[in-house]
Write an enzyme that holds these catalytic residues in place. Structure first.
Site, PDB file in Angstrom:
ATOM      1  N   ASP A 322       0.701  -1.227   0.008  1.00 17.99           N
ATOM      2  CA  ASP A 322      -0.005  -0.012  -0.025  1.00 17.99           C
ATOM      3  C   ASP A 322       0.764   1.314  -0.028  1.00 17.99           C
ATOM      4  O   ASP A 322       2.009   1.349   0.650  1.00 17.99           O
ATOM      5  CB  ASP A 322      -0.843   0.037   1.380  1.00 17.99           C
ATOM      6  N   GLU A 351       2.005   0.325  -4.918  1.00 14.94           N
ATOM      7  CA  GLU A 351       1.163   1.206  -5.250  1.00 14.94           C
ATOM      8  C   GLU A 351       2.026   2.377  -5.417  1.00 14.94           C
ATOM      9  O   GLU A 351       2.105   3.078  -4.504  1.00 14.94           O
ATOM     10  CB  GLU A 351      -0.139   1.265  -4.240  1.00 14.94           C
TER      11      GLU A 351
END
Ligand code: CA
Length: 610
Positions: A322, A351
């Protein structure tokens, strides 16, 4: 009297409850990195001297400004699997704690991560299927199940995933990426679980660590893979360590909260000011998520070991990380490298949500762009957000133009020279943070076919977001809940059960059948997995490209115009070579490659050259 009672209650805790936490809770013998940093947490634990079973070397004992923490580093080189005994001594008070070094799985270090032969299915863990309604609420966590609340916990869980693995296998996906499943004890909006409160424990509303391990095992039995969604950048405000910080600098403090400016370009912009770069990286993502300081070596090691512990414990096949580019830049590269040093064939996708290929390529391992400022993230894979940006508009652009229609998609791949490894990039139409593709295109099945065929056949690793395959829509502007709807049929009593052919509507079956056919074909075609790509400038809004190896070739034709298009094949001779005919993978009809090819408006042809 009250004070006396309090003292009397406290004494047994001091004597018998010296340790509240030991992390990692156990470890493995024979790891590539022999050093193991064990966190002992308990009231004034730092006042103890610590020793361990004979034959084991304590390399380092570190205290922080908080006396409730003790970080003990031992050397496990050549130490066989066994139970160690740690002894803690403070004056006359002595106690011991057993600690297991377990046996690793055979060839654990050689585990192979997901790659471009896979199709990854992204699941919003709380919204897919409620396999166990009894765990929707749990007394150990604050927020209770409430399906009527769009931002509440709806009850999706690990059991629900296991129950539908055969559905996913039929669909043709080969790996799942569930959103994070460690405990998130926020009082509200905990369902997304990106604000974790205990990173060694599966959230009880999803199940137990044992059930998570079972999910992995059930996937592997079906030849499928498990990808963990890992969060290094922040924890939730309910994290037990945030409530009693080991040190002031465990998190970024201003003091306390200050919001990130989200301008990730400041991390490499040669013209950026230092204060902007600092506020991007050290600022918090949101107030409820304290921003971790990965330049603190104790914390960085804690995060690294936690990640490795999950790989080893749950037999993982990869990570999705993330907010990768919001981490401390150097710290996150050390974290990534340490994992790959332990598992050289593992895969990790970060990400990196940027809108420019050079900026995304900066973050991929061995990037020449990163090398300009001596940076190497070691991150094997990034996400193709620029392709995502293009697919969100192009299929409404019917007419050919210099800068409209499929030329945007073509242009995306012209920049592949920026990526050290273009085939290790995740391609996707949508994810849990974006508008739904079927919302943008109003469930236009032809546009879905174009979009899905594109991500399934270009270079990279396709990722499907749960529900796309049944035409699920969702409008980001209405809030996250709308793009994270419950999968129909995942809850007992659902009128529409999209997990079965009989339960699906005819429209859902149309979407499902196409998706399943495409992905199951994809499994068999190595040119689409690992072949080179050659593409031709779109003409009349028709995009033609080939994926090929020495022995296999696939021709893909996307007609994005609003009329049937016919074209000569001579232009593609350098790709067609000696191939004479081709098989249409959808109709199984043979196509003579000497003849003109006709393709209907808004449709796709995938031809296997013969
Ligand atoms: Ca449940």
């Amino acid at each position: 009297m009250k004070k006396l009672l309090f003292t009397l209650l406290l004494i047994p805790i001091l004597v018998f409850g010296q340790l509240d936490r030991v992390e990692p809770p156990f470890w493995y013998a024979g790891m590539q990195n022999p050093e193991l940093q064990i966190l002992f947490y308990g009231k004034n634990i730092a006042q103890n001297t610590v020793s361990v079973s004979s034959g084991i070397v304590i390399k380092n004992v570190q205290k922080t400004e908080n006396p409730n923490y003790l970080f003990v580093t031992i050397d496990t080189q050549n130490v066989p699997a066994q139970d160690l005994v740690f002894s803690f001594k403070n004056g006359k008070n002595v106690f011991t704690k057993n600690y297991s070094l377990k046996t690793r799985r055979k060839d654990s270090a050689l585990r192979k991560g997901y790659d471009a032969s896979d199709v990854i299915y992204l699941i919003m863990s709380d919204r897919f299927a409620n396999g166990n309604p009894n765990n929707d609420s749990n007394k150990s966590v604050t927020e209770k199940g409430d399906r009527a609340n769009p931002g509440g916990r709806h009850g999706g869980d690990i059991k629900g995933m296991i129950d539908h693995l055969d559905y996913l296998k039929e669909l043709g996906v080969t790996a799942i990426w569930p959103t994070p499943m460690c405990e998130d004890n926020d009082a509200k909006y905990s369902y997304h679980t990106y604000g974790q409160s205990d990173v060694y424990k599966t959230d009880p509303r999803f199940g137990t660590n044992e059930e998570y391990l079972q999910l992995s095992s059930e996937l592997h039995q079906r030849g499928m893979k498990l990808i963990m969604d890992y969060v290094t950048n922040h924890w939730g405000a309910e994290h037990w360590m945030y409530k009693d910080l080991p040190s002031y600098d465990w998190i970024h403090q201003f003091p306390g909260f200050s919001q990130s400016n989200y301008r990730m370009t400041t991390q490499f912009d040669p013209n950026a000011s230092a204060i902007d770069a600092k506020n991007c990286m050290d600022g918090w993502f949101v107030r409820s998520m304290p921003d971790l300081n990965q330049s603190n070596p104790l914390l960085l090691n804690y995060l690294t070991q936690n990640a490795i512990w999950w790989i080893e414990y749950a037999d993982l096949d990869g990570f999705r990380v993330d907010t990768y580019s919001y981490n401390d830049k150097v710290g996150i590269s050390k974290w990534t490298k340490a994992i790959l040093d332990e598992y050289p064939y593992f895969n990790i996708v970060g990400e990196v949500w940027m809108h420019d290929q050079a900026q995304m390529a900066y973050w991929q391992k061995d990037s020449k762009i990163g090398a300009i400022d001596n940076y190497n993230s070691y991150l094997p894979s990034v996400m193709d957000f620029t392709l995502h940006d293009a697919v969100g508009t192009v299929f409404n652009e019917d007419e050919s133009a210099w800068d409209k229609g499929l030329i945007k998609v073509y242009d995306n791949f012209t920049n592949d020279f920026l990526y050290p490894n273009p085939n290790n990039i995740m391609t996707f139409l949508e994810n849990h943070d974006t508008n739904r593709f079927n919302e943008i295109y109003k469930n236009d099945f032809k546009k879905y076919q174009l979009g899905l065929a594109l991500i399934a056949t270009v270079r990279g690793i396709p990722q499907l977001y749960y529900g796309s395959e049944i035409g699920m829509a969702g409008d980001k502007s209405k809030g996250d809940a709308d793009i994270r709807r419950d999968f129909p049929g995942g809850w007992s009593g659902d009128k529409n059960n999209a997990f079965t052919k009989a339960g699906r509507t005819s429209e859902q079956n149309q979407f499902f059948d196409f998706t399943s056919r495409l992905f199951n074909w994809r499994k068999t075609n190595t040119a689409v997995h690992f072949g080179k790509m050659k593409h031709y400038i779109p003409e009349n809004n028709v995009y033609v490209y080939f994926r090929y190896t020495d022995s296999q070739s696939v021709m893909v034709v996307l007609n994005n115009s609003n009329k049937t298009q016919t074209f000569k094949t001579a232009r593609f001779q350098e790709s067609i070579g000696n191939y004479k005919t081709a098989k249409d993978i959808f109709t199984s009809k043979s196509v003579d490659l000497k003849n003109d090819i006709s393709i209907e408006s808004k449709s796709v042809l995938i031809l296997e050259l013969e």
